[in-house]
Scaffold this motif. Sequence first.
Motif, PDB file in Angstrom:
ATOM      1  N   ILE A  70       0.863  -1.199  -0.041  1.00 33.42           N
ATOM      2  CA  ILE A  70       0.099  -0.185   0.024  1.00 33.42           C
ATOM      3  C   ILE A  70       1.123   1.290   0.190  1.00 33.42           C
ATOM      4  O   ILE A  70       1.775   1.339   0.752  1.00 33.42           O
ATOM      5  N   GLU A  71       0.486   2.309  -0.819  1.00 36.41           N
ATOM      6  CA  GLU A  71       1.264   3.596  -0.672  1.00 36.41           C
ATOM      7  C   GLU A  71       0.140   4.491  -1.194  1.00 36.41           C
ATOM      8  O   GLU A  71      -0.901   4.423  -1.628  1.00 36.41           O
ATOM      9  N   VAL A  72       0.492   5.836  -0.289  1.00 35.46           N
ATOM     10  CA  VAL A  72      -0.513   6.774  -0.393  1.00 35.46           C
ATOM     11  C   VAL A  72      -0.131   7.559  -1.589  1.00 35.46           C
ATOM     12  O   VAL A  72       0.935   7.890  -2.041  1.00 35.46           O
ATOM     13  N   VAL A  73      -1.424   7.900  -2.551  1.00 34.84           N
ATOM     14  CA  VAL A  73      -1.345   8.559  -3.626  1.00 34.84           C
ATOM     15  C   VAL A  73      -1.704  10.026  -3.114  1.00 34.84           C
ATOM     16  O   VAL A  73      -0.992  10.978  -3.757  1.00 34.84           O
ATOM     17  N   LYS A  74      -2.904  10.547  -2.392  1.00 31.83           N
ATOM     18  CA  LYS A  74      -2.922  11.654  -1.803  1.00 31.83           C
ATOM     19  C   LYS A  74      -4.133  11.846  -0.526  1.00 31.83           C
ATOM     20  O   LYS A  74      -4.792  10.833  -0.468  1.00 31.83           O
ATOM     21  N   PHE A  75      -3.876  12.713  -0.058  1.00 28.43           N
ATOM     22  CA  PHE A  75      -4.977  13.211   1.057  1.00 28.43           C
ATOM     23  C   PHE A  75      -6.010  14.211   0.790  1.00 28.43           C
ATOM     24  O   PHE A  75      -5.601  15.087  -0.058  1.00 28.43           O
ATOM     25  N   GLY A  76      -7.181  13.555   0.888  1.00 28.05           N
ATOM     26  CA  GLY A  76      -8.160  14.680   0.472  1.00 28.05           C
ATOM     27  C   GLY A  76      -8.633  15.380   1.987  1.00 28.05           C
ATOM     28  O   GLY A  76      -8.055  15.140   2.876  1.00 28.05           O
ATOM     29  N   THR A  77      -9.670  15.932   1.947  1.00 21.17           N
ATOM     30  CA  THR A  77     -10.343  16.616   3.114  1.00 21.17           C
ATOM     31  C   THR A  77     -10.768  15.800   3.923  1.00 21.17           C
ATOM     32  O   THR A  77     -10.404  15.753   5.273  1.00 21.17           O
ATOM     33  N   THR A  78     -11.568  14.774   3.658  1.00 17.14           N
ATOM     34  CA  THR A  78     -12.089  13.755   4.552  1.00 17.14           C
ATOM     35  C   THR A  78     -11.540  12.253   4.174  1.00 17.14           C
ATOM     36  O   THR A  78     -11.972  11.227   4.789  1.00 17.14           O
ATOM     37  N   LEU A  80      -8.444   9.478   2.268  1.00 15.40           N
ATOM     38  CA  LEU A  80      -7.018   9.242   1.827  1.00 15.40           C
ATOM     39  C   LEU A  80      -7.083   8.349   0.661  1.00 15.40           C
ATOM     40  O   LEU A  80      -8.018   7.362   0.574  1.00 15.40           O
ATOM     41  N   VAL A  81      -6.429   8.292  -0.442  1.00 14.39           N
ATOM     42  CA  VAL A  81      -6.419   7.634  -1.557  1.00 14.39           C
ATOM     43  C   VAL A  81      -5.163   6.938  -1.626  1.00 14.39           C
ATOM     44  O   VAL A  81      -3.814   7.509  -1.543  1.00 14.39           O
ATOM     45  N   VAL A  82      -5.201   5.617  -1.821  1.00 14.21           N
ATOM     46  CA  VAL A  82      -3.940   4.826  -1.811  1.00 14.21           C
ATOM     47  C   VAL A  82      -3.951   3.618  -2.955  1.00 14.21           C
ATOM     48  O   VAL A  82      -4.924   3.977  -3.714  1.00 14.21           O
ATOM     49  N   ARG A  83      -2.743   3.380  -3.379  1.00 17.25           N
ATOM     50  CA  ARG A  83      -2.613   2.701  -4.272  1.00 17.25           C
ATOM     51  C   ARG A  83      -2.271   1.311  -3.780  1.00 17.25           C
ATOM     52  O   ARG A  83      -1.628   1.093  -2.824  1.00 17.25           O
ATOM     53  N   SER A  84      -2.604   0.060  -4.625  1.00 16.32           N
ATOM     54  CA  SER A  84      -1.988  -1.170  -3.968  1.00 16.32           C
ATOM     55  C   SER A  84      -1.450  -2.031  -4.959  1.00 16.32           C
ATOM     56  O   SER A  84      -1.803  -2.177  -6.340  1.00 16.32           O
ATOM     57  N   GLU A  85      -0.434  -2.916  -4.535  1.00 19.29           N
ATOM     58  CA  GLU A  85      -0.064  -3.992  -5.450  1.00 19.29           C
ATOM     59  C   GLU A  85       0.151  -5.147  -4.756  1.00 19.29           C
ATOM     60  O   GLU A  85       0.496  -5.145  -3.513  1.00 19.29           O
ATOM     61  N   VAL A  86      -0.072  -6.335  -5.310  1.00 20.50           N
ATOM     62  CA  VAL A  86      -0.003  -7.591  -4.620  1.00 20.50           C
ATOM     63  C   VAL A  86       1.093  -8.398  -5.402  1.00 20.50           C
ATOM     64  O   VAL A  86       0.979  -8.636  -6.656  1.00 20.50           O
ATOM     65  N   ARG A  87       2.131  -9.110  -4.713  1.00 19.02           N
ATOM     66  CA  ARG A  87       3.052  -9.548  -5.400  1.00 19.02           C
ATOM     67  C   ARG A  87       3.232 -11.124  -4.592  1.00 19.02           C
ATOM     68  O   ARG A  87       2.909 -11.197  -3.568  1.00 19.02           O
ATOM     69  N   ASN A  88       3.717 -11.881  -5.595  1.00 17.02           N
ATOM     70  CA  ASN A  88       4.189 -13.313  -5.014  1.00 17.02           C
ATOM     71  C   ASN A  88       5.511 -13.302  -4.293  1.00 17.02           C
ATOM     72  O   ASN A  88       6.311 -12.709  -4.744  1.00 17.02           O
ATOM     73  N   VAL A  98      -3.892  -2.115  -8.055  1.00 15.56           N
ATOM     74  CA  VAL A  98      -5.241  -1.234  -8.185  1.00 15.56           C
ATOM     75  C   VAL A  98      -4.541   0.152  -7.840  1.00 15.56           C
ATOM     76  O   VAL A  98      -3.952   0.402  -6.915  1.00 15.56           O
ATOM     77  N   ASP A  99      -5.053   1.053  -8.630  1.00 16.43           N
ATOM     78  CA  ASP A  99      -4.399   2.432  -8.999  1.00 16.43           C
ATOM     79  C   ASP A  99      -4.811   3.389  -7.723  1.00 16.43           C
ATOM     80  O   ASP A  99      -4.222   4.285  -7.411  1.00 16.43           O
ATOM     81  N   ALA A 100      -5.962   3.160  -7.346  1.00 17.09           N
ATOM     82  CA  ALA A 100      -6.599   4.080  -6.607  1.00 17.09           C
ATOM     83  C   ALA A 100      -7.825   3.509  -5.755  1.00 17.09           C
ATOM     84  O   ALA A 100      -8.615   2.940  -6.251  1.00 17.09           O
ATOM     85  N   ILE A 101      -7.494   3.684  -4.288  1.00 20.02           N
ATOM     86  CA  ILE A 101      -8.602   3.256  -3.317  1.00 20.02           C
ATOM     87  C   ILE A 101      -8.826   4.327  -2.456  1.00 20.02           C
ATOM     88  O   ILE A 101      -8.238   4.864  -1.775  1.00 20.02           O
ATOM     89  N   THR A 102     -10.288   4.821  -2.420  1.00 19.39           N
ATOM     90  CA  THR A 102     -10.378   5.892  -1.719  1.00 19.39           C
ATOM     91  C   THR A 102     -11.170   5.531  -0.401  1.00 19.39           C
ATOM     92  O   THR A 102     -12.146   4.923  -0.532  1.00 19.39           O
ATOM     93  N   MET A 103     -10.509   5.827   0.715  1.00 20.08           N
ATOM     94  CA  MET A 103     -10.892   5.587   2.119  1.00 20.08           C
ATOM     95  C   MET A 103     -11.464   7.069   2.707  1.00 20.08           C
ATOM     96  O   MET A 103     -10.721   7.760   2.755  1.00 20.08           O
ATOM     97  N   VAL A 104     -12.441   6.707   3.318  1.00 17.52           N
ATOM     98  CA  VAL A 104     -13.204   8.132   3.842  1.00 17.52           C
ATOM     99  C   VAL A 104     -13.585   7.886   5.491  1.00 17.52           C
ATOM    100  O   VAL A 104     -13.815   6.678   5.760  1.00 17.52           O
ATOM    101  N   GLY A 105     -12.788   8.721   6.144  1.00 16.06           N
ATOM    102  CA  GLY A 105     -13.168   8.838   7.600  1.00 16.06           C
ATOM    103  C   GLY A 105     -14.537   9.250   8.061  1.00 16.06           C
ATOM    104  O   GLY A 105     -14.869  10.577   7.225  1.00 16.06           O
ATOM    105  N   LEU A 106     -15.243   8.646   8.751  1.00 20.90           N
ATOM    106  CA  LEU A 106     -16.451   9.176   9.211  1.00 20.90           C
ATOM    107  C   LEU A 106     -16.453   9.681  10.986  1.00 20.90           C
ATOM    108  O   LEU A 106     -15.637   9.083  11.317  1.00 20.90           O
ATOM    109  N   ASP A 107     -17.528  10.325  11.077  1.00 18.84           N
ATOM    110  CA  ASP A 107     -17.706  10.848  12.205  1.00 18.84           C
ATOM    111  C   ASP A 107     -18.872   9.879  12.981  1.00 18.84           C
ATOM    112  O   ASP A 107     -18.896   8.809  12.259  1.00 18.84           O
ATOM    113  N   SER A 108     -19.252  10.096  14.194  1.00 18.76           N
ATOM    114  CA  SER A 108     -20.019   9.060  14.876  1.00 18.76           C
ATOM    115  C   SER A 108     -21.546   8.916  14.227  1.00 18.76           C
ATOM    116  O   SER A 108     -22.226   8.163  14.663  1.00 18.76           O
ATOM    117  N   PHE A 109     -21.726  10.028  13.404  1.00 21.09           N
ATOM    118  CA  PHE A 109     -23.062   9.941  12.667  1.00 21.09           C
ATOM    119  C   PHE A 109     -23.056   9.507  11.484  1.00 21.09           C
ATOM    120  O   PHE A 109     -23.936   9.394  10.646  1.00 21.09           O
TER     121      PHE A 109
END
Length: 130
Positions: A70-78, A80-88, A98-109
């Motif tokens: 996993i490595e970071v591509v960029k930080f957004g406001t809410t 984090l975009v990462v890319r991933s490579e899986v190898r043997n 996978v060039d871009a996986i966007t993960m979003v942080g949420l509040d308690s709501f």
Amino acid sequence: MKFHSRRWVKPEDLNPNGTLFGGKLLAWIDEEAALYAIIQLENQRVVTKYMSEINFMSSAQQGDIVEIGIEVVKFGTTSLVVRSEVRNKMTHETIITVDAITMVGLDSFGKPLPHGKTTVEYMKDRLGKL
């Protein structure tokens, strides 16, 4: 790219062709991206918002050990975009990217929560802040 975890391909991970089931591999990547985002954003409420095109390049067999990078591509406001490579691990042959996986942080709501992060932080850096 840093390879953060390894998985051993077991019989229950195989498809009818006897190779690693793509859905299982994507679940491993999603979990690794979530764990990475939780640590970076310092928020346990993280969800996958988006996953870009997935490129299967080779397969894995029962008994293979795969590494998930996993490595970071960029930080957004809410987010984090990462890319991933899986190898043997044994052959270092790339299995999937996978060039871009966007993960979003949420509040308690369950609403997107601004995190204020702009760069990757390592534990040694955070310990220095105490």
